[in-house]
Design an enzyme around this catalytic site. Structure first.
Site, PDB file in Angstrom:
ATOM      1  N   TRP A 153      21.076  13.725  86.799  1.00  0.00           N
ATOM      2  CA  TRP A 153      19.811  13.061  87.097  1.00  0.00           C
ATOM      3  C   TRP A 153      19.922  11.565  87.319  1.00  0.00           C
ATOM      4  CZ3 TRP A 153      19.715   9.762  83.043  1.00  0.00           C
ATOM      5  CH2 TRP A 153      20.128  10.192  81.778  1.00  0.00           C
ATOM      6  N   ASN A 154      21.071  10.960  87.050  1.00  0.00           N
ATOM      7  CA  ASN A 154      21.100   9.494  87.101  1.00  0.00           C
ATOM      8  C   ASN A 154      21.237   8.929  88.513  1.00  0.00           C
ATOM      9  OD1 ASN A 154      23.740  10.602  86.927  1.00  0.00           O
ATOM     10  ND2 ASN A 154      24.576   8.622  86.326  1.00  0.00           N
ATOM     11  N   LYS A 177      22.719  22.576  93.292  1.00  0.00           N
ATOM     12  CA  LYS A 177      21.808  22.725  92.168  1.00  0.00           C
ATOM     13  C   LYS A 177      21.617  21.335  91.543  1.00  0.00           C
ATOM     14  CE  LYS A 177      20.167  23.652  87.957  1.00  0.00           C
ATOM     15  NZ  LYS A 177      19.762  22.530  87.073  1.00  0.00           N
ATOM     16  N   GLY A 230      28.432  15.582  85.115  1.00  0.00           N
ATOM     17  CA  GLY A 230      27.514  15.610  83.982  1.00  0.00           C
ATOM     18  C   GLY A 230      28.250  15.389  82.680  1.00  0.00           C
ATOM     19  N   GLY A 231      27.631  15.785  81.576  1.00  0.00           N
ATOM     20  CA  GLY A 231      28.208  15.592  80.262  1.00  0.00           C
ATOM     21  C   GLY A 231      29.404  16.490  80.024  1.00  0.00           C
ATOM     22  N   GLU A 252      33.567  15.923  86.976  1.00  0.00           N
ATOM     23  CA  GLU A 252      33.440  14.483  86.724  1.00  0.00           C
ATOM     24  C   GLU A 252      32.524  14.344  85.529  1.00  0.00           C
ATOM     25  OE1 GLU A 252      32.099  11.207  86.089  1.00  0.00           O
ATOM     26  OE2 GLU A 252      31.011  11.249  87.996  1.00  0.00           O
ATOM     27  N   LEU A 253      33.103  13.981  84.379  1.00  0.00           N
ATOM     28  CA  LEU A 253      32.390  14.096  83.112  1.00  0.00           C
ATOM     29  C   LEU A 253      32.139  12.731  82.480  1.00  0.00           C
ATOM     30  CD1 LEU A 253      34.345  17.232  81.827  1.00  0.00           C
ATOM     31  CD2 LEU A 253      32.247  17.152  83.203  1.00  0.00           C
ATOM     32  N   CYS A 286      28.129   7.112  84.032  1.00  0.00           N
ATOM     33  CA  CYS A 286      29.301   7.641  83.337  1.00  0.00           C
ATOM     34  C   CYS A 286      30.364   6.575  83.155  1.00  0.00           C
ATOM     35  CB  CYS A 286      29.861   8.839  84.093  1.00  0.00           C
ATOM     36  SG  CYS A 286      30.226   8.490  85.828  1.00  0.00           S
ATOM     37  N   GLU A 387      29.542   9.290  73.905  1.00  0.00           N
ATOM     38  CA  GLU A 387      28.802   8.753  75.045  1.00  0.00           C
ATOM     39  C   GLU A 387      27.305   8.772  74.751  1.00  0.00           C
ATOM     40  OE1 GLU A 387      29.040   9.107  79.842  1.00  0.00           O
ATOM     41  OE2 GLU A 387      28.778  10.992  78.759  1.00  0.00           O
TER      42      GLU A 387
END
Length: 494
Positions: A153-154, A177, A230-231, A252-253, A286, A387
């Protein structure tokens, strides 16, 4: 009929709602009120999108040359450029980040599509030397198939582009998605792809919750790859589900990036870099430089300067040009940020600035948290290890190069790091020693379509952007041609 603005999914070239008949509201983080809604899809909707993408592989898209694919990508780039202002306004309304930043991000997106449009027909196979007589062997690179892109969402459009441009250049079809919190800009973007002339089924979108559509997409047998941002906890779960189906995956976390200031640095620049590293985008990146490592001899001076600078930040309406810090994107995320502030205090960290919801009545409706700075932090504290994804900076002192390296690498993450020094030998030594995918020296948060991006350790798998990215979406085929007359002994391995 709802009074909210409605955005529809695109599946197989058509604007569609969900078979469920349900809708998800999208809230404006500045007003705290819903402003739009998107379809709340289910597993059946997800399956329909995958089937459309899979069928498109053997349709007109599959028969296009790489050069023709590149032309479509460049046409899409032109349409994004024409619609950049509109897309940026939607994104700011959806995620609350500064319009100035969203506008800059969206106006930069065409560069990615031009770059990968040009790269599409530059992927080459090779003729291999052979130790076998009378055999000609060569390789070719082919698309994986259906790629599922799951975005956060960022920065929805930027982080989608980091996946989509390379995936399309490589010849794949895609199901997107987006986050259930910020889907509107992605659905508007999908309409531009239709106008650009991409064949039906090449680019599809499915909106909804992860447990209703995300799982169905990741586990669908016709999906070849999952590309996720995401996370790390969610990424690990998705990675496990993709692995069960032997699917390719790029992740990509999260990050807990160190931003390291040495005593010989230009402190004016370093302080600005520290502010940019954590308070830009309200810390919701991130790559946020959430751990500020400062050499002990300048620790007090840098701390004072950073606190004084951050205290001048103007919180407000993200649409207004003079706003510097906007709201947190979602209510759950704001609760998480406030919980971490309480946790840091309980661990013994000293709150030097902020640490609460602002008391300005003009901000009461929005999901704001003041820029917050903690001193007296050790790297063993949870505030320094986990984080947060919010405007919280932890300042940690260090003694020398070796101490800085030890602290910087003492983390499960390895996404990025910043180094501030005027000694280029030190800069190179630090860049070699720090275990992270991106190292910035005397700058922070710089990204480019030409530069590979990704993490070490639990910050992810694979690379986005640059020439390396297109190979994340390709598989290699080796072809053997027998030039000899007759077939050798079939019972002996040749």
């Amino acid at each position: 009929m709802s009074s909210l603005e409605r955005f529809l999914n695109v599946v197989d070239g058509a604007d569609v709602v969900s078979g469920t008949g349900r809708w998800l509201a999208s809230d404006d983080p500045f007003t705290g009120q819903p402003w739009a809604e998107v379809p709340q899809c289910d597993a059946a909707d997800a399956a329909a999108a995958v089937e459309a993408a899979h069928a498109a592989l053997s349709g007109p898209w599959g028969r296009l040359t790489a050069t023709a694919r590149g032309k479509l990508l460049r046409r899409l780039a032109d349409l994004i450029e024409d619609s950049a202002g509109h897309l940026a306004r939607i994104e700011t309304r959806d995620n609350g980040k500064l319009h100035a930043e969203m506008s800059g991000q969206v106006r930069y997106l065409p560069e990615y599509y031009h770059y990968f449009g040009g790269l599409a027909d530059k992927v080459e196979g090779g003729v291999l030397p052979s130790d076998k007589p009378d055999v000609f062997t060569y390789t070719r690179h082919e698309p994986l198939g259906v790629v599922v892109c799951i975005t956060p969402w960022n920065s929805p459009l930027l982080l989608l582009t980091w996946k989509l441009a390379a995936a399309l250049a490589a010849g794949n079809t895609v199901v997107i998605k987006p986050s259930e919190f910020t889907s509107a800009s992605t659905l508007e973007f999908a309409r531009l792809a239709k106008r650009a002339g991409f064949p039906d089924g090449v680019i599809n979108t499915v909106t909804g919750y992860g447990h209703e559509v995300g799982d169905a997409l990741v586990t669908h047998p016709k999906v070849a790859k999952v590309a996720f941002t995401g996370g790390d906890a969610t990424g690990a779960a998705i990675y496990a589900k993709a692995a069960a189906g032997m699917k390719h995956a790029s992740m990509e976390l999260g990050g807990k990036s160190p931003n390291i200031i040495f005593a010989d640095a230009n402190l004016d620049d370093a302080v600005k870099g520290a502010i940019s590293g954590i308070f830009a985008a309200s810390g919701q990146t991130c790559i946020a430089g959430s751990r500020l490592l400062v050499q002990r001899s300048v620790h007090d001076e840098v701390t004072r300067r950073v606190v004084e600078f951050a205290a001048t930040a103007r919180l407000g309406n993200p649409m207004e040009a003079d706003t510097q810090v906007g709201p947190i994107t979602t209510q759950p995320q704001r609760r998480k940020v406030l919980d971490y502030i309480a946790l840091a205090k309980s661990e013994g960290a000293v709150c030097l600035l902020g640490g609460k919801v602002p008391d300005d009545p003009a901000l009461n409706d929005g999901w704001f948290v003041e820029p917050t700075i903690f001193g007296n932090v050790t790297n063993s504290m949870r505030i320094a290890r986990e984080e947060v994804f919010g405007p919280i900076l932890s300042i940690i002192p260090f003694e020398d190069d070796e101490d800085a390296i030890r602290i910087a690498n003492d983390t499960i993450y390895g996404l990025a790091a910043g180094v501030w020094t005027q000694d280029m030998r030190r800069a190179i030594r630090m860049a070699d020693a720090i275990k992270a995918g991106t190292i910035w020296v005397n700058t922070y948060r710089a990204v480019s379509f030409m530069a590979p991006f990704g993490g070490y350790k639990q910050s992810g798998i694979g690379r986005e952007n640059g020439q390396a990215a297109i190979h994340e979406f390709l598989q290699t085929k080796c072809v053997w041609l027998n030039l000899a007359e007759g077939v050798p002994n079939p019972f002996v391995l040749r």
